[in-house]
Design a protein around this motif. Structure first.
Motif, mmCIF file in Angstrom:
data_model
loop_
_atom_site.group_PDB
_atom_site.id
_atom_site.type_symbol
_atom_site.label_atom_id
_atom_site.label_comp_id
_atom_site.label_asym_id
_atom_site.label_seq_id
_atom_site.Cartn_x
_atom_site.Cartn_y
_atom_site.Cartn_z
ATOM 1 N N PHE A 34 0.831 -1.200 0.000
ATOM 2 C CA PHE A 34 0.000 0.000 0.000
ATOM 3 C C PHE A 34 0.872 1.258 0.000
ATOM 4 O O PHE A 34 1.986 1.254 0.510
ATOM 5 N N TYR A 36 0.101 5.283 1.222
ATOM 6 C CA TYR A 36 -0.809 6.229 1.850
ATOM 7 C C TYR A 36 -0.255 7.639 1.670
ATOM 8 O O TYR A 36 0.958 7.832 1.549
ATOM 9 N N LEU A 44 -4.407 11.063 7.078
ATOM 10 C CA LEU A 44 -3.793 10.012 6.279
ATOM 11 C C LEU A 44 -4.884 9.255 5.500
ATOM 12 O O LEU A 44 -5.949 8.951 6.046
ATOM 13 N N LEU A 46 -5.638 6.275 2.065
ATOM 14 C CA LEU A 46 -5.106 5.277 1.143
ATOM 15 C C LEU A 46 -4.984 5.857 -0.256
ATOM 16 O O LEU A 46 -5.929 6.432 -0.786
ATOM 17 N N PHE A 90 3.490 7.512 2.765
ATOM 18 C CA PHE A 90 3.874 6.340 3.558
ATOM 19 C C PHE A 90 3.633 5.064 2.756
ATOM 20 O O PHE A 90 2.557 4.875 2.193
ATOM 21 N N LYS A 100 -2.358 -6.949 10.468
ATOM 22 C CA LYS A 100 -1.324 -6.061 10.987
ATOM 23 C C LYS A 100 -0.649 -5.385 9.812
ATOM 24 O O LYS A 100 -0.126 -6.046 8.920
ATOM 25 N N TYR A 101 -0.684 -4.053 9.804
ATOM 26 C CA TYR A 101 -0.094 -3.271 8.728
ATOM 27 C C TYR A 101 1.170 -2.605 9.249
ATOM 28 O O TYR A 101 1.157 -1.943 10.276
ATOM 29 N N PHE A 103 4.091 0.105 8.583
ATOM 30 C CA PHE A 103 4.332 1.328 7.828
ATOM 31 C C PHE A 103 5.810 1.693 7.821
ATOM 32 O O PHE A 103 6.542 1.429 8.781
ATOM 33 N N GLY A 104 6.219 2.345 6.746
ATOM 34 C CA GLY A 104 7.538 2.956 6.711
ATOM 35 C C GLY A 104 7.513 4.286 7.443
ATOM 36 O O GLY A 104 6.476 4.715 7.954
ATOM 37 N N THR A 105 8.652 4.947 7.488
ATOM 38 C CA THR A 105 8.763 6.200 8.238
ATOM 39 C C THR A 105 8.288 7.411 7.454
ATOM 40 O O THR A 105 8.208 8.505 8.002
ATOM 41 N N TYR B 35 -3.384 2.925 15.909
ATOM 42 C CA TYR B 35 -1.965 3.029 15.626
ATOM 43 C C TYR B 35 -1.337 4.065 16.564
ATOM 44 O O TYR B 35 -1.976 5.046 16.942
ATOM 45 N N GLY B 40 8.372 11.623 13.841
ATOM 46 C CA GLY B 40 9.327 11.225 12.812
ATOM 47 C C GLY B 40 9.250 9.762 12.398
ATOM 48 O O GLY B 40 10.089 9.286 11.637
ATOM 49 N N GLN B 41 8.244 9.069 12.912
ATOM 50 C CA GLN B 41 8.092 7.655 12.584
ATOM 51 C C GLN B 41 6.777 7.420 11.841
ATOM 52 O O GLN B 41 5.903 8.279 11.812
ATOM 53 N N GLY B 42 6.653 6.241 11.274
ATOM 54 C CA GLY B 42 5.387 5.865 10.673
ATOM 55 C C GLY B 42 4.454 5.295 11.725
ATOM 56 O O GLY B 42 4.879 4.968 12.839
ATOM 57 N N PRO B 43 3.181 5.177 11.411
ATOM 58 C CA PRO B 43 2.233 4.589 12.360
ATOM 59 C C PRO B 43 2.624 3.150 12.703
ATOM 60 O O PRO B 43 3.022 2.384 11.818
ATOM 61 N N PHE B 45 1.151 -0.392 14.366
ATOM 62 C CA PHE B 45 -0.113 -1.089 14.617
ATOM 63 C C PHE B 45 -0.236 -1.523 16.059
ATOM 64 O O PHE B 45 0.635 -2.231 16.580
ATOM 65 N N GLN B 56 -6.707 -8.736 15.705
ATOM 66 C CA GLN B 56 -5.259 -8.955 15.701
ATOM 67 C C GLN B 56 -4.607 -7.865 16.536
ATOM 68 O O GLN B 56 -5.124 -6.750 16.637
ATOM 69 N N PRO B 100 -6.990 -0.470 6.377
ATOM 70 C CA PRO B 100 -7.258 0.874 6.887
ATOM 71 C C PRO B 100 -7.351 1.870 5.746
ATOM 72 O O PRO B 100 -6.377 2.104 5.043
ATOM 73 N N GLN B 101 -8.534 2.403 5.538
ATOM 74 C CA GLN B 101 -8.743 3.290 4.409
ATOM 75 C C GLN B 101 -8.690 4.753 4.800
ATOM 76 O O GLN B 101 -8.084 5.555 4.110
ATOM 77 N N PHE B 103 -8.091 7.513 7.991
ATOM 78 C CA PHE B 103 -7.592 7.757 9.331
ATOM 79 C C PHE B 103 -8.246 9.003 9.913
ATOM 80 O O PHE B 103 -8.640 9.914 9.186
#
Lengths: 113, 112
Positions: A34, A36, A44, A46, A90, A100-101, A103-105, B35, B40-43, B45, B56, B100-101, B103
């Motif tokens: 994905f 985002y 955020l 998709l 992202f 469980k997704y 994500f990158g930074t 999340y 500075g980071q991504g989300p 889970f 989950q 997740p579509q 947020f």
């Protein structure tokens, strides 16, 4: 370990330039991929998704991404960016059959008018 | 359509306290994911709820718990707060495929 790497943290382009944002993942199994996007002042959302089939996926606003399995990559591309593409992007991955997704930074893209 | 809403917007707590964050999914969506996003980071889970059950869970300690109500809204509870829990907490809603579509705006939690 399961992870997503986005090596470009900040990218600055002029309007009409071509865009390619890198995304590499590490995951032991079949994945869904994905991208985002978060526009300034917005939430955020998709942008596009890959499940299976054609490795070239087209999303909204002219964005596309290509899944290269041998390289564990899912790079985002756009032939000609616009000022309105300024946003944070992202990349994310999840294992097929899981919820469980990962994500990158993120990559902050600034497009100069 | 209000989209995904979260409350409160900001919250300041001290170490050891407990906090409850709330999320209302987009109309028609029945799945809620939570999340944690550090600066500075991504989300990251935390967990996903569907049909009032935790479907989950990510790599978060039991201090993090949640609940989903029959109207699909959800709460995230964090007990025994640590300084490291300071972050933006995001809620995402989706249909039962769980992708997740959309947020919400997030709740900014600061632990002093």
């Amino acid at each position: 370990a399961q992870s997503v790497s986005q090596h470009n943290h900040h990218v600055i382009l002029s309007e009409a330039a071509s865009l390619e944002l890198g995304c590499n993942y590490s995951y032991g199994g079949t994945v869904n991929l994905f991208w985002y996007v978060q526009y300034p002042g917005q939430h955020l959302q998709l942008l596009l998704k890959y499940f299976s089939g054609d490795p070239l996926v087209k999303g909204i606003k002219g964005f596309e991404a290509e899944f290269i399995k041998s390289k564990f990559s899912f790079n985002l591309r756009k032939p000609s960016v616009q000022w309105s593409d300024t946003a944070e992007y992202f990349c994310a991955v999840n294992g097929v059959g899981t919820y469980k997704y990962i994500f990158g930074t993120g990559t902050r893209l600034k497009v100069l008018a | 359509d209000a989209g995904v809403t979260q409350s409160p917007t900001h919250l300041i707590k001290t170490r050891g306290q407990q906090v409850t964050l709330r999320c209302s999914p987009k109309s028609g969506h029945d799945t809620v994911s939570w999340y944690q996003q550090a600066l500075g980071q991504g989300p990251q889970f935390i967990f996903q709820y569907y049909e009032e059950e935790e479907r989950q869970r990510g790599n978060f300690p039991d201090r993090f718990s949640g609940h989903q109500f029959p109207n699909y809204s959800s709460e995230l509870n964090v007990n025994a707060l640590l300084l490291g829990d300071s972050a933006l907490y995001l809620c995402a809603s989706s249909l039962n495929l769980g992708i997740p579509q959309y947020f919400g705006p997030g709740t900014r939690l600061t632990v002093l």
